[in-house]
Each structure stands twice: as structure tokens, then as C-alpha cells.
Design a protein around this motif. Structure first.
Motif: not given
Length: 104
Positions: A28-32
Motif C-alpha cells: 500500500x505504501x508503494x502505491x500512488x
């Protein structure tokens, strides 16, 4: 002694679930996530960690005589992006807590 086997099995399941939760959170943290306002004339992109990484403005919304409108559009687009992060986080992480009665 039977209870010890059950306890070890439960601990292994908890460790596996914890690892899966950490991997899901990292993903999730890597998604934009992109929020838009003004029919797409203002776009704000944030990461899953809720960091703004881009603001794109259509030249037609940049009016020196109406700065307040541009400010409002940026706020709307930012809130839209953050809402998408929250919704995706809730649906992704919610599968780990489904059926648990956890206080918030």
C-alpha cells in the motif's frame, strides 16, 4: 500437553498473519493515488504513506484574479486522493481483522 501444541499452532498462524499484514502495508505504501478536481483540471498524487508526490494544474485554472478558486481545487483534489488511500487501506487491511471484535 495437548494445549501446548494448539498454542504453538496458534502462534505460527499469528506470525504468518503478521508477516502478511506487513507485506500488505508495504505494498500500500508503494502505491500512488490520484485525486482530481475541476473536471480533472487539478490533479494531486499521493503515496499510500500519504505523502504528496505531484500536483498537476491545467493552465486554464491558474487565474491570478481568482487564487482562492485554485486553492479550493487543490484542497478538493488532495482530499480526494487521501480518501482513496483510506478506502484502499481499509479494504486491504480489513481482511486481516474481519471477524475480530477490535476496539478503535
Amino acid at each position: 500437553m495437548r494445549g501446548m501444541g494448539n498454542m504453538q499452532g496458534m502462534m505460527k498462524k499469528m506470525q504468518k498473519m503478521q508477516k502478511e499484514m506487513m507485506e500488505a502495508q508495504e505494498n500500500l505504501n508503494e502505491q500512488q493515488f490520484e485525486g482530481v478536481a475541476g473536471g480533472g483540471m487539478v490533479k494531486v498524487t499521493v503515496t499510500g504513506e500519504r505523502q504528496i508526490v505531484d500536483v498537476a494544474l491545467d493552465a486554464s485554472v491558474v487565474d491570478p484574479e481568482d487564487v482562492e478558486m485554485l486553492q479550493d481545487l487543490i484542497i478538493i483534489a488532495t482530499n480526494d486522493a487521501l480518501k482513496k488511500v483510506e478506502e484502499t487501506t481499509a479494504s486491504t487491511m480489513g481482511k486481516f481483522t474481519q471477524g475480530m471484535n477490535l476496539p478503535f
